[in-house]
Motif scaffolding. Structure first.
Motif, PDB file in Angstrom:
ATOM      1  N   ALA A   1      24.524  33.607  38.188  1.00 43.92           N
ATOM      2  CA  ALA A   1      23.584  33.063  37.191  1.00 43.92           C
ATOM      3  C   ALA A   1      22.370  33.966  36.979  1.00 43.92           C
ATOM      4  N   SER A   2      22.611  35.264  36.857  1.00 45.77           N
ATOM      5  CA  SER A   2      21.505  36.222  36.756  1.00 45.77           C
ATOM      6  C   SER A   2      21.355  36.871  35.379  1.00 45.77           C
ATOM      7  N   CYS A   3      22.334  36.676  34.481  1.00 51.50           N
ATOM      8  CA  CYS A   3      22.327  37.428  33.221  1.00 51.50           C
ATOM      9  C   CYS A   3      22.291  36.511  31.998  1.00 51.50           C
ATOM     10  N   ASP A   4      21.623  37.008  30.956  1.00 59.78           N
ATOM     11  CA  ASP A   4      21.640  36.343  29.658  1.00 59.78           C
ATOM     12  C   ASP A   4      22.833  36.780  28.825  1.00 59.78           C
ATOM     13  N   PHE A   5      23.286  38.022  29.039  1.00 58.76           N
ATOM     14  CA  PHE A   5      24.446  38.565  28.344  1.00 58.76           C
ATOM     15  C   PHE A   5      25.364  39.271  29.328  1.00 58.76           C
ATOM     16  N   PHE A   6      26.652  39.086  29.152  1.00 61.79           N
ATOM     17  CA  PHE A   6      27.691  39.850  29.827  1.00 61.79           C
ATOM     18  C   PHE A   6      28.417  40.554  28.691  1.00 61.79           C
ATOM     19  N   PHE A   7      28.125  41.836  28.509  1.00 54.53           N
ATOM     20  CA  PHE A   7      28.539  42.597  27.329  1.00 54.53           C
ATOM     21  C   PHE A   7      29.580  43.642  27.712  1.00 54.53           C
ATOM     22  N   LEU A   8      30.705  43.606  27.009  1.00 56.90           N
ATOM     23  CA  LEU A   8      31.765  44.584  27.215  1.00 56.90           C
ATOM     24  C   LEU A   8      32.047  45.267  25.882  1.00 56.90           C
ATOM     25  N   ALA A   9      31.832  46.570  25.826  1.00 56.99           N
ATOM     26  CA  ALA A   9      32.049  47.318  24.582  1.00 56.99           C
ATOM     27  C   ALA A   9      33.241  48.257  24.731  1.00 56.99           C
ATOM     28  N   ASN A  10      34.211  48.091  23.859  1.00 53.99           N
ATOM     29  CA  ASN A  10      35.402  48.947  23.809  1.00 53.99           C
ATOM     30  C   ASN A  10      36.105  49.017  25.157  1.00 53.99           C
ATOM     31  N   LEU A  11      36.153  47.880  25.826  1.00 58.24           N
ATOM     32  CA  LEU A  11      36.741  47.806  27.157  1.00 58.24           C
ATOM     33  C   LEU A  11      37.852  46.761  27.239  1.00 58.24           C
ATOM     34  N   TRP A  12      37.792  45.754  26.395  1.00 65.95           N
ATOM     35  CA  TRP A  12      38.702  44.610  26.518  1.00 65.95           C
ATOM     36  C   TRP A  12      40.165  45.038  26.494  1.00 65.95           C
ATOM     37  N   HIS A  13      40.491  46.019  25.668  1.00 64.31           N
ATOM     38  CA  HIS A  13      41.876  46.492  25.572  1.00 64.31           C
ATOM     39  C   HIS A  13      42.330  47.256  26.814  1.00 64.31           C
ATOM     40  N   GLU A  14      41.389  47.681  27.653  1.00 65.83           N
ATOM     41  CA  GLU A  14      41.728  48.415  28.870  1.00 65.83           C
ATOM     42  C   GLU A  14      41.972  47.494  30.062  1.00 65.83           C
ATOM     43  N   ILE A  15      41.498  46.272  29.997  1.00 62.55           N
ATOM     44  CA  ILE A  15      41.501  45.374  31.154  1.00 62.55           C
ATOM     45  C   ILE A  15      42.866  44.719  31.322  1.00 62.55           C
ATOM     46  N   GLU A  16      43.381  44.807  32.548  1.00 60.25           N
ATOM     47  CA  GLU A  16      44.679  44.197  32.842  1.00 60.25           C
ATOM     48  C   GLU A  16      44.550  42.714  33.184  1.00 60.25           C
ATOM     49  N   ASP A  17      43.548  42.348  33.997  1.00 60.00           N
ATOM     50  CA  ASP A  17      43.353  40.948  34.391  1.00 60.00           C
ATOM     51  C   ASP A  17      42.117  40.399  33.687  1.00 60.00           C
ATOM     52  N   ARG A  18      42.298  40.038  32.410  1.00 62.79           N
ATOM     53  CA  ARG A  18      41.162  39.562  31.627  1.00 62.79           C
ATOM     54  C   ARG A  18      40.653  38.206  32.108  1.00 62.79           C
ATOM     55  N   ALA A  19      41.529  37.369  32.685  1.00 59.52           N
ATOM     56  CA  ALA A  19      41.085  36.077  33.222  1.00 59.52           C
ATOM     57  C   ALA A  19      40.081  36.288  34.357  1.00 59.52           C
ATOM     58  N   ALA A  20      40.291  37.296  35.182  1.00 56.19           N
ATOM     59  CA  ALA A  20      39.363  37.578  36.283  1.00 56.19           C
ATOM     60  C   ALA A  20      38.012  38.039  35.737  1.00 56.19           C
ATOM     61  N   VAL A  21      38.022  38.804  34.662  1.00 61.98           N
ATOM     62  CA  VAL A  21      36.766  39.260  34.054  1.00 61.98           C
ATOM     63  C   VAL A  21      36.025  38.078  33.427  1.00 61.98           C
ATOM     64  N   LEU A  22      36.744  37.187  32.783  1.00 58.37           N
ATOM     65  CA  LEU A  22      36.120  36.001  32.208  1.00 58.37           C
ATOM     66  C   LEU A  22      35.494  35.133  33.304  1.00 58.37           C
ATOM     67  N   ALA A  23      36.172  35.008  34.445  1.00 59.56           N
ATOM     68  CA  ALA A  23      35.624  34.245  35.570  1.00 59.56           C
ATOM     69  C   ALA A  23      34.356  34.913  36.096  1.00 59.56           C
ATOM     70  N   GLU A  24      34.343  36.246  36.157  1.00 56.49           N
ATOM     71  CA  GLU A  24      33.152  36.968  36.611  1.00 56.49           C
ATOM     72  C   GLU A  24      32.003  36.779  35.622  1.00 56.49           C
ATOM     73  N   ALA A  25      32.313  36.781  34.342  1.00 57.64           N
ATOM     74  CA  ALA A  25      31.275  36.533  33.337  1.00 57.64           C
ATOM     75  C   ALA A  25      30.672  35.147  33.528  1.00 57.64           C
ATOM     76  N   LEU A  26      31.510  34.146  33.719  1.00 61.00           N
ATOM     77  CA  LEU A  26      31.002  32.782  33.943  1.00 61.00           C
ATOM     78  C   LEU A  26      30.138  32.728  35.205  1.00 61.00           C
ATOM     79  N   ARG A  27      30.536  33.430  36.235  1.00 65.76           N
ATOM     80  CA  ARG A  27      29.788  33.421  37.498  1.00 65.76           C
ATOM     81  C   ARG A  27      28.403  34.049  37.341  1.00 65.76           C
ATOM     82  N   THR A  28      28.325  35.141  36.603  1.00 68.02           N
ATOM     83  CA  THR A  28      27.078  35.907  36.533  1.00 68.02           C
ATOM     84  C   THR A  28      26.136  35.454  35.420  1.00 68.02           C
ATOM     85  N   LEU A  29      26.643  34.719  34.446  1.00 70.49           N
ATOM     86  CA  LEU A  29      25.802  34.276  33.335  1.00 70.49           C
ATOM     87  C   LEU A  29      24.959  33.058  33.706  1.00 70.49           C
TER      88      LEU A  29
END
Length: 194
Positions: A104-132
């Motif tokens: 809960a430390s961030c106002d934005f979790f921003f990924l630019a030109n990276l989404w197509h590179e990520i294999e486990d997008r569900a894990a990244v979404l969980a990390e975004a929820l954790r840190t936002l």
């Protein structure tokens, strides 16, 4: 490293001045709605194409975490910081799915030109929820699937904005919206509600 990750050996391409014509950072920052004093995780920061403009946008009272899984990319940002007066950027060598950011430390979790590179997008979404923070925004900027851009990823590697929108809804982000930004990109944003 998998075959979709942008190679650090080609990092100079990310700072090509021509890129400013087809993906102006100011247009992206305006679309995001960044405000002074905010805290932003720039995940997959690369050479700092967005990191430095985001740093200016949040000002002295804000903070930008430049996060990248390739130490060579962070070295590019480090060199730029030595030539400027940026004091609100902290660099983290980490993956998008495990940033080491406080909860809960961030106002934005921003990924630019990276989404197509990520294999486990569900894990990244969980990390975004954790840190936002509550009400924080996940913002994903990536390549459109309906236009070819020489120098961009192959069309078969790209993910549509509709797919990103669907994944964000499944993860629990509220009211995601899609905007086209620049000549070849889409931006999907959604809010952390829980």
């Amino acid at each position: 490293m998998h075959d979709k990750r942008f190679p650090a050996s080609q990092a100079e391409r990310l700072d090509n001045p021509e890129r400013l014509l087809w993906l102006p950072p100011a247009d992206v920052i305006d679309a995001l709605g960044v405000q002074p004093g905010q805290v932003i995780a720039d995940v997959g920061a690369g050479t700092g194409y967005f990191t430095l403009p985001l740093s200016r946008a949040v000002g002295a009272d804000g903070k930008v975490y430049a996060i990248d899984g390739q130490q060579e990319m962070l070295a590019w940002i480090e060199r730029k910081l030595h030539m400027t007066e940026f004091h609100n950027i902290e660099m983290l060598h980490a993956e998008a799915s495990d940033t080491s950011l406080p909860a809960a430390s961030c106002d934005f979790f921003f990924l630019a030109n990276l989404w197509h590179e990520i294999e486990d997008r569900a894990a990244v979404l969980a990390e975004a929820l954790r840190t936002l923070k509550q009400g924080g925004q996940l913002a994903i900027l990536d390549w459109r699937t309906d236009v070819e851009r020489i120098g961009g990823p192959p069309l078969e590697h790209r993910i549509s904005s509709g797919e990103a929108l669907r994944e964000m809804l499944i993860a629990g982000f509220a009211e995601p919206a899609v905007t086209e930004v620049g000549l070849y990109s889409w931006l999907v944003q959604g809010e952390k509600m829980r």
